[in-house]
Motif scaffolding. Structure first.
Motif, PDB file in Angstrom:
ATOM      1  N   PRO A   1      53.438 -10.053  46.067  1.00  0.00           N
ATOM      2  CA  PRO A   1      52.852  -9.006  46.908  1.00  0.00           C
ATOM      3  C   PRO A   1      52.357  -9.554  48.246  1.00  0.00           C
ATOM      4  CG  PRO A   1      51.242  -9.722  45.299  1.00  0.00           C
ATOM      5  CD  PRO A   1      52.493 -10.536  45.049  1.00  0.00           C
ATOM      6  N   LEU A   2      52.480 -10.851  48.463  1.00  0.00           N
ATOM      7  CA  LEU A   2      51.764 -11.487  49.568  1.00  0.00           C
ATOM      8  C   LEU A   2      52.660 -11.706  50.770  1.00  0.00           C
ATOM      9  CD1 LEU A   2      50.092 -13.915  47.118  1.00  0.00           C
ATOM     10  CD2 LEU A   2      48.977 -11.995  48.258  1.00  0.00           C
ATOM     11  N   ILE A   3      52.990 -10.636  51.451  1.00  0.00           N
ATOM     12  CA  ILE A   3      53.906 -10.701  52.585  1.00  0.00           C
ATOM     13  C   ILE A   3      53.434 -11.698  53.634  1.00  0.00           C
ATOM     14  CG2 ILE A   3      54.768  -9.349  54.537  1.00  0.00           C
ATOM     15  CD1 ILE A   3      55.018  -6.994  52.657  1.00  0.00           C
ATOM     16  N   ALA A   4      52.097 -11.674  53.885  1.00  0.00           N
ATOM     17  CA  ALA A   4      51.564 -12.520  54.964  1.00  0.00           C
ATOM     18  C   ALA A   4      51.734 -14.004  54.669  1.00  0.00           C
ATOM     19  CB  ALA A   4      50.094 -12.195  55.187  1.00  0.00           C
ATOM     20  N   LEU A   5      51.987 -14.344  53.415  1.00  0.00           N
ATOM     21  CA  LEU A   5      52.067 -15.767  53.071  1.00  0.00           C
ATOM     22  C   LEU A   5      53.494 -16.249  52.843  1.00  0.00           C
ATOM     23  CD1 LEU A   5      49.013 -15.764  50.682  1.00  0.00           C
ATOM     24  CD2 LEU A   5      49.137 -16.896  52.893  1.00  0.00           C
ATOM     25  N   MET A   6      54.458 -15.321  52.868  1.00  0.00           N
ATOM     26  CA  MET A   6      55.835 -15.708  52.528  1.00  0.00           C
ATOM     27  C   MET A   6      56.392 -16.730  53.517  1.00  0.00           C
ATOM     28  SD  MET A   6      57.618 -12.257  51.174  1.00  0.00           S
ATOM     29  CE  MET A   6      57.001 -11.430  49.706  1.00  0.00           C
ATOM     30  N   GLN A   7      56.051 -16.537  54.789  1.00  0.00           N
ATOM     31  CA  GLN A   7      56.567 -17.465  55.788  1.00  0.00           C
ATOM     32  C   GLN A   7      56.122 -18.897  55.467  1.00  0.00           C
ATOM     33  OE1 GLN A   7      58.392 -16.682  58.978  1.00  0.00           O
ATOM     34  NE2 GLN A   7      58.758 -18.856  58.535  1.00  0.00           N
ATOM     35  N   ASP A   8      54.836 -19.062  55.157  1.00  0.00           N
ATOM     36  CA  ASP A   8      54.332 -20.398  54.837  1.00  0.00           C
ATOM     37  C   ASP A   8      54.990 -20.960  53.580  1.00  0.00           C
ATOM     38  OD1 ASP A   8      52.686 -20.467  57.018  1.00  0.00           O
ATOM     39  OD2 ASP A   8      50.822 -20.078  55.941  1.00  0.00           O
ATOM     40  N   GLN A   9      55.203 -20.090  52.591  1.00  0.00           N
ATOM     41  CA  GLN A   9      55.815 -20.571  51.347  1.00  0.00           C
ATOM     42  C   GLN A   9      57.235 -21.062  51.604  1.00  0.00           C
ATOM     43  OE1 GLN A   9      54.980 -16.920  49.206  1.00  0.00           O
ATOM     44  NE2 GLN A   9      53.480 -17.935  47.898  1.00  0.00           N
ATOM     45  N   VAL A  10      57.946 -20.292  52.411  1.00  0.00           N
ATOM     46  CA  VAL A  10      59.325 -20.660  52.720  1.00  0.00           C
ATOM     47  C   VAL A  10      59.364 -21.939  53.568  1.00  0.00           C
ATOM     48  CG1 VAL A  10      61.299 -19.909  54.118  1.00  0.00           C
ATOM     49  CG2 VAL A  10      60.336 -18.385  52.387  1.00  0.00           C
ATOM     50  N   ASP A  11      58.451 -22.032  54.541  1.00  0.00           N
ATOM     51  CA  ASP A  11      58.382 -23.256  55.352  1.00  0.00           C
ATOM     52  C   ASP A  11      58.134 -24.477  54.474  1.00  0.00           C
ATOM     53  OD1 ASP A  11      58.756 -21.843  57.653  1.00  0.00           O
ATOM     54  OD2 ASP A  11      56.651 -21.814  58.249  1.00  0.00           O
ATOM     55  N   ALA A  12      57.217 -24.327  53.512  1.00  0.00           N
ATOM     56  CA  ALA A  12      56.881 -25.461  52.651  1.00  0.00           C
ATOM     57  C   ALA A  12      58.111 -25.904  51.863  1.00  0.00           C
ATOM     58  CB  ALA A  12      55.739 -25.095  51.704  1.00  0.00           C
ATOM     59  N   LEU A  13      58.895 -24.938  51.374  1.00  0.00           N
ATOM     60  CA  LEU A  13      60.099 -25.294  50.618  1.00  0.00           C
ATOM     61  C   LEU A  13      61.131 -25.962  51.521  1.00  0.00           C
ATOM     62  CD1 LEU A  13      60.264 -22.155  48.361  1.00  0.00           C
ATOM     63  CD2 LEU A  13      60.146 -24.522  47.545  1.00  0.00           C
ATOM     64  N   GLN A  14      61.256 -25.438  52.735  1.00  0.00           N
ATOM     65  CA  GLN A  14      62.241 -26.033  53.648  1.00  0.00           C
ATOM     66  C   GLN A  14      61.865 -27.477  53.986  1.00  0.00           C
ATOM     67  OE1 GLN A  14      62.573 -23.047  56.686  1.00  0.00           O
ATOM     68  NE2 GLN A  14      64.097 -21.888  55.499  1.00  0.00           N
ATOM     69  N   GLU A  15      60.552 -27.737  54.112  1.00  0.00           N
ATOM     70  CA  GLU A  15      60.112 -29.124  54.325  1.00  0.00           C
ATOM     71  C   GLU A  15      60.582 -30.031  53.185  1.00  0.00           C
ATOM     72  OE1 GLU A  15      58.479 -30.996  56.587  1.00  0.00           O
ATOM     73  OE2 GLU A  15      58.434 -29.384  58.066  1.00  0.00           O
ATOM     74  N   LEU A  16      60.694 -29.444  51.993  1.00  0.00           N
ATOM     75  CA  LEU A  16      61.137 -30.231  50.835  1.00  0.00           C
ATOM     76  C   LEU A  16      62.657 -30.306  50.750  1.00  0.00           C
ATOM     77  CD1 LEU A  16      58.683 -28.690  48.229  1.00  0.00           C
ATOM     78  CD2 LEU A  16      58.672 -31.088  48.950  1.00  0.00           C
ATOM     79  N   GLY A  17      63.317 -29.640  51.678  1.00  0.00           N
ATOM     80  CA  GLY A  17      64.772 -29.641  51.648  1.00  0.00           C
ATOM     81  C   GLY A  17      65.355 -28.584  50.724  1.00  0.00           C
ATOM     82  N   VAL A  18      64.538 -27.614  50.357  1.00  0.00           N
ATOM     83  CA  VAL A  18      65.014 -26.535  49.489  1.00  0.00           C
ATOM     84  C   VAL A  18      65.408 -25.358  50.384  1.00  0.00           C
ATOM     85  CG1 VAL A  18      64.330 -24.881  47.704  1.00  0.00           C
ATOM     86  CG2 VAL A  18      63.549 -27.256  47.576  1.00  0.00           C
ATOM     87  N   SER A  19      66.522 -24.741  50.082  1.00  0.00           N
ATOM     88  CA  SER A  19      66.968 -23.645  50.913  1.00  0.00           C
ATOM     89  C   SER A  19      66.307 -22.348  50.444  1.00  0.00           C
ATOM     90  CB  SER A  19      68.492 -23.570  50.813  1.00  0.00           C
ATOM     91  OG  SER A  19      68.910 -22.290  51.141  1.00  0.00           O
ATOM     92  N   ALA A  20      65.384 -21.839  51.264  1.00  0.00           N
ATOM     93  CA  ALA A  20      64.612 -20.664  50.861  1.00  0.00           C
ATOM     94  C   ALA A  20      64.522 -19.669  52.000  1.00  0.00           C
ATOM     95  CB  ALA A  20      63.209 -21.090  50.441  1.00  0.00           C
ATOM     96  N   ALA A  21      64.308 -18.402  51.654  1.00  0.00           N
ATOM     97  CA  ALA A  21      64.164 -17.356  52.663  1.00  0.00           C
ATOM     98  C   ALA A  21      63.363 -16.215  52.050  1.00  0.00           C
ATOM     99  CB  ALA A  21      65.542 -16.850  53.092  1.00  0.00           C
ATOM    100  N   TYR A  22      63.017 -15.240  52.886  1.00  0.00           N
ATOM    101  CA  TYR A  22      62.321 -14.073  52.338  1.00  0.00           C
ATOM    102  C   TYR A  22      62.840 -12.794  52.963  1.00  0.00           C
ATOM    103  CZ  TYR A  22      59.533 -14.316  56.648  1.00  0.00           C
ATOM    104  OH  TYR A  22      59.130 -14.362  57.958  1.00  0.00           O
ATOM    105  N   LEU A  23      62.609 -11.719  52.261  1.00  0.00           N
ATOM    106  CA  LEU A  23      62.939 -10.381  52.759  1.00  0.00           C
ATOM    107  C   LEU A  23      61.675  -9.551  52.664  1.00  0.00           C
ATOM    108  CD1 LEU A  23      66.291  -9.429  50.947  1.00  0.00           C
ATOM    109  CD2 LEU A  23      65.950  -9.741  53.428  1.00  0.00           C
ATOM    110  N   ASN A  24      61.148  -9.116  53.810  1.00  0.00           N
ATOM    111  CA  ASN A  24      60.021  -8.185  53.763  1.00  0.00           C
ATOM    112  C   ASN A  24      59.925  -7.394  55.054  1.00  0.00           C
ATOM    113  OD1 ASN A  24      58.395  -9.521  55.695  1.00  0.00           O
ATOM    114  ND2 ASN A  24      57.602 -10.908  54.135  1.00  0.00           N
ATOM    115  N   SER A  25      58.965  -6.477  55.074  1.00  0.00           N
ATOM    116  CA  SER A  25      58.894  -5.520  56.177  1.00  0.00           C
ATOM    117  C   SER A  25      58.447  -6.164  57.490  1.00  0.00           C
ATOM    118  CB  SER A  25      57.925  -4.401  55.797  1.00  0.00           C
ATOM    119  OG  SER A  25      56.713  -4.973  55.352  1.00  0.00           O
ATOM    120  N   SER A  26      58.034  -7.421  57.462  1.00  0.00           N
ATOM    121  CA  SER A  26      57.582  -8.029  58.718  1.00  0.00           C
ATOM    122  C   SER A  26      58.754  -8.515  59.571  1.00  0.00           C
ATOM    123  CB  SER A  26      56.660  -9.216  58.412  1.00  0.00           C
ATOM    124  OG  SER A  26      57.428 -10.318  57.956  1.00  0.00           O
TER     125      SER A  26
END
Ligand code: ADP
Ligand code: ZN
Length: 603
Positions: free
Chosen positions: A64-89
């Motif tokens: 439910p935490l749209i405002a935090l998805m960007q940070d979560q995805v950034d953290a994964l990308q720093e680890l070399g994991v391919s991540a993304a999000y889909l939300n209304s922002s």
């Protein structure tokens, strides 16, 4: 296909699984559904991130935490994991690109908000490419009685109907057995196993003090024990968050308010500053905190009484995710009890609802007034038992109990006589004036100086009487009227005390509690206990980290945690290979930052 353990070591840089992680991961990798209950900081994310990497297809994380998805995805990308999000922002074009990556099988992890997932477009998207698992994060949002209820979560039972073979993993840090049952039922988890961890957070020091001048008390606490630390201060109302934030700022502590009335943009900006800057204090209502995974929050303070033990546990749990020492501090007093009782009386909702609120408040008051270990009492609420912890105020400075029977009788008979002889009800302050024999204008106006109870309590100071009244209210031996004036009345249980049928043990605040707790548990900034050379190295590493974080536009802890920098500063690795053995240094970060870190270490 890499094994789960190899993934843990290679991608995340950790040696071994913790607690139930391994069992959960094996179960999900094999296609099973599960419900995972772990305290905040317990390591829930790996429980779905690793299976998503190991299994074929994309792991879809519902949060439910749209405002935090960007940070979560950034953290994964720093680890070399391919991540993304889909939300209304996000704009239309970006969303299309993410959808394409998903269809091309480019994504290890995809974060979506529940309302987005349940759109026809998104459901069809999920039909067109393999899904490794559905992780339902913050799963307690499905609970209608909880404070984080999100109606969209109710729609998630569709996952099982539509994709019966995709494993579903529901995760939460909210722990009561009632909530757990509700989650399993509403998400249609059938007989999927529940992995329930201990809810103890041993690195958090719990302390509950008597409220006197709360702003001063808070300021003292921060200045003496947490100068320069990040922390959260919880308040009951919006106005109060602004007031306290202003007060702290006037006194040299950087503080920002956060509440639902602030507007989306201001809230997002304040949250982002809190995550990115060091040593900022967020003064917030309970609207703040869920999912904020800043690991180095060093204290959580409550200047108002929380509504329930559950709430208190969740809020305090945001301190010390990194496992380093942290404090939970609560100041509470007579007015808190009065105010809560009044709010319950005035609340909309039926009798059952009010009774539920009353029971929650009683449990919270029980925790405040306990003379035994706070942690024991806290965990008992979640049906878990432990030995006295040695890391809470009551363990360190056991409060005395005293026989308060006679004092209680004085209070109760004052209340009784006012009603019986005069047909009147009054609030706490006036009752105390009568007991103390203070002939205030009000006392004289009503002729209360002629009551037989006038002056019978001159032997105790005001503060002691406030404490007696507070405890009588907490124990249900006094009630606050239902009309909302804050006047006091007897309860059914009062009678036995009035008649002297049993003795009443009350808690006496240990006058030096705060001070002695402080000397026995010195709080340390993350480096204070390191030897001098290591301290210098740690500081070097920290400034290097801030620069990298700034240039990547991410919070510092996304680059490395304090705990990892500490370990590097202590071990002083001489080669990239040695550095790779430090916990929290995975392959990708080793490659990206290894040389720079070694340069920092060399000085
Ligand atoms: P939660 O979501 O349960 O609050 P997180 O998943 O954010 O917890 O994990 C808390 C912290 O513990 C994170 O910094 C994470 O990197 C770390 N962590 C998790 N599992 C392990 C492990 N097996 N070994 C070392 N650190 C871990
Ligand atoms: Zn204890």
């Amino acid at each position: 296909m890499p094994s789960a353990l190899e993934t843990l070591q290679h991608v995340f840089g950790y040696d071994a699984f913790r607690g139930h992680q391994q069992a959960v991961i094996e179960h999900v990798v094999q296609g099973g559904d599960a419900l995972v209950l772990m305290p905040t900081g317990g390591g829930k994310s790996l429980c779905y991130q690793i299976p998503a990497l190991v299994r074929q297809g994309t792991g879809v994380v519902i949060s439910p935490l749209i405002a935090l998805m960007q940070d979560q995805v950034d953290a994964l990308q720093e680890l070399g994991v391919s991540a993304a999000y889909l939300n209304s922002s996000q704009d239309w074009r970006t969303a299309r690109a993410v959808e394409r990556d998903f269809l091309d099988g480019q994504l290890d992890l995809l974060y979506v908000a529940p309302e987005r997932l349940l759109t026809e477009r998104c459901l069809e998207l999920m039909d067109k490419a393999p899904v490794a698992l559905f992780a339902i994060d913050e799963a307690h949002c499905v609970s209608q009685w909880g404070h984080d209820f999100r109606p969209e979560y109710l729609g998630l039972s569709i996952l099982h109907e539509r994709w019966p073979h995709v494993p579903r993993l529901a995760l939460t840090a909210t722990a009561t057995s009632a909530t757990r049952r509700e989650i399993a039922e509403r998400l249609d988890l059938g007989d999927a196993p529940h992995f329930v961890s201990s809810f103890d957070r041993p690195n958090i020091h719990y302390r509950i003090i008597e409220k006197k001048d709360v702003k001063r008390q808070l300021l003292d606490f921060i200045k003496r024990e947490h100068a320069g630390d990040s922390g959260v201060v919880y308040c009951l109302s919006r106005a109060r968050t602004e007031e306290i934030a202003g007060f702290l700022a006037e006194n040299g502590i950087e503080a920002l308010p956060y509440h639902a009335g602030l507007g989306q943009a201001v809230r997002a900006a304040n949250q982002s500053r809190f995550l990115r800057e060091e040593g900022l204090v967020m003064v917030a209502t309970i609207a703040f905190g869920m999912g904020v995974d800043k690991p180095d929050v060093r204290f959580v303070a409550h200047v108002d009484l929380p509504k329930s033990v559950e709430g208190y546990y969740q809020e305090t749990g945001r301190a010390g995710r990194d496992g380093l020492p942290a404090s939970a501090w609560l100041a509470y007093g007579l007015n808190d009890v009065m105010q809560h009782r009044r709010m319950i009386n005035e609340s909309e909702g039926d009798e059952v609802f009010r009774r539920r609120l009353g029971a929650q408040l009683d449990a919270m008051l029980g925790l405040c007034e306990t003379v035994s270990c706070r942690r024991q009492q806290l965990l008992a609420y979640f049906d878990q038992t432990i030995e006295p912890c040695g890391n809470c105020d009551t363990c360190q400075t056991p409060p005395e109990s005293w026989d308060g029977t006679v004092a209680a009788q004085k209070v109760l008979s004052a209340v009784y006589r006012l009603l019986r002889e005069r047909g009147q009800r009054f609030g706490a302050g006036h009752i105390i004036d009568i007991l103390r024999g203070k002939a205030t204008d009000r006392v004289r106006e009503y002729g209360h100086d002629t009551l037989s109870v006038f002056g019978v309590g001159a032997d105790l100071p005001d503060t002691a009487w406030r404490s007696v009244l507070r405890q009588l209210l907490a124990k249900g031996l006094l009630a606050v009227d239902a009309e909302g004036y804050g006047t006091l009345a007897l309860t059914d249980a009062s009678r036995a005390v009035l008649k002297g049928e049993h003795t009443l043990l009350l808690r006496r605040e240990a006058p030096k509690a705060a001070r002695s707790a402080r000397t026995t548990t010195p709080r340390a900034a993350p480096a204070a206990d390191l030897p001098p050379e290591a301290q210098a190295c740690f500081q070097n590493l920290r400034s290097w980290r801030s620069e990298v974080a700034r240039s990547h536009g991410v919070p510092a802890y996304v680059i490395f945690h304090d705990a990892t920098l500490r370990e590097i500063a202590l071990a002083r690795p001489a080669s990239v290979q040695d550095l790779g053995h430090i916990s929290g240094v995975g392959a990708r970060k080793l490659e990206a930052y290894g040389e720079e870190i070694l340069r920092c270490v060399r000085g």
